[in-house]
Every structure is written in C-alpha cells, then in structure tokens.
Design an enzyme around this catalytic site. Structure first.
Site, PDB file in Angstrom:
ATOM      1  N   TYR A  26       9.220  43.667  55.583  1.00  0.00           N
ATOM      2  CA  TYR A  26       9.243  44.392  54.398  1.00  0.00           C
ATOM      3  C   TYR A  26       8.257  43.517  53.376  1.00  0.00           C
ATOM      4  O   TYR A  26       8.408  44.324  52.362  1.00  0.00           O
ATOM      5  CB  TYR A  26      10.543  44.701  53.954  1.00  0.00           C
ATOM      6  N   HIS A 104       7.176  54.162  53.517  1.00  0.00           N
ATOM      7  CA  HIS A 104       7.972  53.115  54.442  1.00  0.00           C
ATOM      8  C   HIS A 104       6.961  51.783  54.296  1.00  0.00           C
ATOM      9  O   HIS A 104       5.708  52.023  54.516  1.00  0.00           O
ATOM     10  CB  HIS A 104       8.108  53.628  55.729  1.00  0.00           C
TER      11      HIS A 104
END
EC number: 4.2.1.10
Length: 149
Positions: A26, A104
C-alpha cells in the site's frame, strides 16, 4: 451565484493504517497525507472537498446517504475489503445515484483471487487501481473535469 462543486472522499476499513500497514503493498503515504494533498488540489480548483473514513460498513452507508442530502456532486471511494463483500455498499451507491470513482492503491487484479472481484466496479463511473496514492489525485482530477463539463 452558483454553488461550488462538492466532492466526497470515502475511505473504507483499515485505510486509517496507511503508512504503517503492509507498506510493500500500500505504500508509505498516510491517509492524512493523501487527504491533505487532495484538499490542496480541490482548493486550487475552487471545489469543496470532504473526507470520511470508517472501519464500519453501516457508517459508510450512512455517510453516503447523507451525501445525497448534502448535494454532493461526486464521490471518490476506496471501499477497502468491502469491495469484495458488500452488496449493501453497492446498493447505497446505486440508490443515491451520485457518480463515483472506485480507487484502490494496489492492483486488485494482481492479488489474491478473492480480491479480483468488485461489487462496485460495474456501476462506477471509473475505476483506478494499482497506481498508489496518485490514483486519488487522478480520480479527483477526473471528478472535477466531469462536474465542470
């Protein structure tokens, strides 16, 4: 006098842990950093931007319903794990009929099999995945362009 365009950024479960959670997947950018950058970009374009994060599905649904009442013009949403599980989020987004982009940080299509399905993508205006934090900036730019058409 016309009202300023209004964009809502919705962040789903565990996104409050950005910067410390699985940074190899991430990235190291925090949620606060992302929101600050989006705020700067929105201000430069004379757009009202609000942000909301919750780890609870019902709270996300309540906030999306409120967005309709508030006259929000566009939603940018990273539903987190609810992407793959929440018919309720899909239903509320369809129900309020506010255009939205699904974002995302990671490329969900390069990950585990269960992450490859989204309950939201087919009703979204657009989907951005795998570009890290810049994906939010691109989503904001696209939202502003669409609103100001």
């Amino acid at each position: 006098m016309s009202k300023k365009a209004s964009i809502l950024v919705i962040q789903g479960p565990n996104l409050n842990l950005l910067g410390s959670r699985e940074s190899d997947v991430y990235g190291k950018t925090t949620l606060e950093d992302i929101h600050q950058k989006l705020g700067e970009l929105a201000t430069a374009q004379s757009v009202d931007l609000s942000t909301y994060q919750s780890n609870h599905e019902g709270e996300l649904i309540d906030r999306i319903q409120k967005a309709k009442q508030d006259g929000v013009d566009f939603i940018i949403i990273n539903p987190g794990a609810f992407t793959h599980t929440s018919v309720a989020l899909r239903d509320v987004l369809a129900g309020v009929a506010i255009p939205f982009t699904e974002v995302h940080l990671s490329n969900i299509h390069q990950r585990e099999e269960f992450r490859k399905h989204s309950y939201l993508s087919d009703i979204a205006t657009g989907v951005i995945c795998g570009l890290g934090a810049i994906g939010y900036e691109l989503a904001l730019q696209a939202a502003i362009t669409r609103i100001k058409k």
